[in-house]
Design an enzyme around this catalytic site. Sequence first.
Site, mmCIF file in Angstrom:
data_model
loop_
_atom_site.group_PDB
_atom_site.id
_atom_site.type_symbol
_atom_site.label_atom_id
_atom_site.label_comp_id
_atom_site.label_asym_id
_atom_site.label_seq_id
_atom_site.Cartn_x
_atom_site.Cartn_y
_atom_site.Cartn_z
ATOM 1 N N GLU A 29 42.497 50.690 54.707
ATOM 2 C CA GLU A 29 43.678 51.533 54.805
ATOM 3 C C GLU A 29 43.461 52.639 55.837
ATOM 4 O O GLU A 29 42.594 53.505 55.664
ATOM 5 C CB GLU A 29 43.976 52.128 53.423
ATOM 6 C CG GLU A 29 44.274 51.062 52.388
ATOM 7 C CD GLU A 29 44.191 51.556 50.955
ATOM 8 O OE1 GLU A 29 44.324 50.709 50.046
ATOM 9 O OE2 GLU A 29 43.994 52.769 50.748
ATOM 10 N N LEU A 58 48.254 49.063 51.644
ATOM 11 C CA LEU A 58 47.613 49.884 50.615
ATOM 12 C C LEU A 58 47.447 49.043 49.356
ATOM 13 O O LEU A 58 48.161 49.193 48.362
ATOM 14 C CB LEU A 58 48.461 51.124 50.321
ATOM 15 C CG LEU A 58 48.787 52.017 51.520
ATOM 16 C CD1 LEU A 58 49.579 53.231 51.064
ATOM 17 C CD2 LEU A 58 47.525 52.451 52.239
ATOM 18 N N GLU A 60 44.010 47.493 47.441
ATOM 19 C CA GLU A 60 42.576 47.229 47.409
ATOM 20 C C GLU A 60 42.273 45.796 46.998
ATOM 21 O O GLU A 60 41.318 45.174 47.505
ATOM 22 C CB GLU A 60 41.883 48.204 46.446
ATOM 23 C CG GLU A 60 41.752 49.622 46.973
ATOM 24 C CD GLU A 60 43.042 50.431 46.865
ATOM 25 O OE1 GLU A 60 43.981 49.964 46.194
ATOM 26 O OE2 GLU A 60 43.113 51.529 47.458
ATOM 27 N N GLN A 82 39.305 53.283 50.278
ATOM 28 C CA GLN A 82 39.505 54.629 50.809
ATOM 29 C C GLN A 82 38.822 55.714 49.979
ATOM 30 O O GLN A 82 38.266 56.666 50.518
ATOM 31 C CB GLN A 82 40.999 54.918 50.950
ATOM 32 C CG GLN A 82 41.302 56.101 51.824
ATOM 33 C CD GLN A 82 42.774 56.181 52.173
ATOM 34 O OE1 GLN A 82 43.606 56.455 51.307
ATOM 35 N NE2 GLN A 82 43.107 55.936 53.432
ATOM 36 N N PHE A 83 38.836 55.585 48.657
ATOM 37 C CA PHE A 83 38.046 56.415 47.740
ATOM 38 C C PHE A 83 37.583 55.507 46.614
ATOM 39 O O PHE A 83 38.356 54.681 46.121
ATOM 40 C CB PHE A 83 38.864 57.580 47.174
ATOM 41 C CG PHE A 83 39.233 58.610 48.207
ATOM 42 C CD1 PHE A 83 38.372 59.650 48.505
ATOM 43 C CD2 PHE A 83 40.439 58.520 48.875
ATOM 44 C CE1 PHE A 83 38.710 60.593 49.463
ATOM 45 C CE2 PHE A 83 40.792 59.462 49.836
ATOM 46 C CZ PHE A 83 39.920 60.497 50.134
ATOM 47 N N PHE A 88 38.912 50.090 40.709
ATOM 48 C CA PHE A 88 39.382 49.276 39.588
ATOM 49 C C PHE A 88 40.485 48.309 39.993
ATOM 50 O O PHE A 88 40.694 47.283 39.348
ATOM 51 C CB PHE A 88 39.847 50.189 38.447
ATOM 52 C CG PHE A 88 38.736 51.027 37.886
ATOM 53 C CD1 PHE A 88 37.723 50.456 37.154
ATOM 54 C CD2 PHE A 88 38.700 52.391 38.124
ATOM 55 C CE1 PHE A 88 36.683 51.221 36.651
ATOM 56 C CE2 PHE A 88 37.670 53.169 37.625
ATOM 57 C CZ PHE A 88 36.650 52.584 36.888
ATOM 58 N N HIS A 129 39.352 60.681 42.999
ATOM 59 C CA HIS A 129 38.717 60.578 44.306
ATOM 60 C C HIS A 129 37.202 60.785 44.263
ATOM 61 O O HIS A 129 36.480 60.234 45.084
ATOM 62 C CB HIS A 129 39.337 61.595 45.279
ATOM 63 C CG HIS A 129 40.738 61.275 45.672
ATOM 64 N ND1 HIS A 129 41.763 61.192 44.772
ATOM 65 C CD2 HIS A 129 41.292 61.015 46.887
ATOM 66 C CE1 HIS A 129 42.878 60.889 45.406
ATOM 67 N NE2 HIS A 129 42.628 60.786 46.689
#
Length: 325
Positions: A29, A58, A60, A82-83, A88, A129
């Site tokens: 992303e 966007l 995952e 991204q974080f 999950f 995050h």
Amino acid sequence: MAQMTMIQAITDAMRTELGNDENVLVFGEDVGYYGGVFRATEGLQDEFGEDRVFDTPLAESGINGMAIGLALTGYRPVPEIQFFGFVFETMDAIAGQMARYRYRSGGTQSMPITIRSPFGGGVNTPELHADSLEGTMAQMPGLKVVIPSNPYDAKGLLIQSIRDNDPVIFLEHMKLYRSFREEVPEEDYTVELGKASVKREGSDVTLIGYGAIVHTALKAAEQLEEKGVSAEVIDLRTVSPVDYDTIIESVKKTNRAVVLQEAQKQAGIASNVVAEIQERAILHLEAPVLRVTAPDTLYPFTQAESVWLPDHTSIIEKVESVMNF
């Protein structure tokens, strides 16, 4: 040699491998045109083109599902989450597919995937995050989990991870991205996965950690020295597999150990290290092996973050406990 921050060393590692191997692909992303939320991939799309460094939706689960397909067709994907608190959304791809593929295929198929992701506290991020979820990853056979604490290791470990034929979770503590610089070779080099590093020699107690808490341990060791306590500091660098040979060699010398992690006490790595020390070296111990961790609660909102995270005073208190046992 060049003076680099950790984020610069990570960028340099990806640049090195994109240049060395045309099958390396970097995606995630906003990693293309914008260079990622932390600018870890800045300039790579301009240098290597949109076919090799590119943005994804966007999603995952889609990012890592695509990584599996690419790996099976000869590519070496380097996807970014991204974080890491967002992992999950893609657990089936990681735990149900990547981690099992070599076993499932009877050793005929590899999963040369390196999943990069920032994590870690002390930088006042929003909810999800900063979570330290490395313990969850380390519980899954078939995955390697790597967490550098400095720029030199970050570059060498990332290059080695990208070259590895098994899936690697490469976690980057956000607090370390731009907190200091050190000399990093500009040329190609690797740091062995699964090998710890002794950051400070000592004779009285062994401090074992990884990521940002290694620097907290070094600060504690300096203050303990003023009190007449010599602390050895070990940086695990890889939390799956763990280099127990280095740990046990140190414990046999110091006869005491404190294991450190930023994650909650129930969250994995430290507990397993404590158990292994006591199984392998109990006759060398002069005190119980203690832990310094965060409390067993959800990661707090930013107002309480500094109270919740373990600091050097927490380490000093535990060391004093084992010294006075």
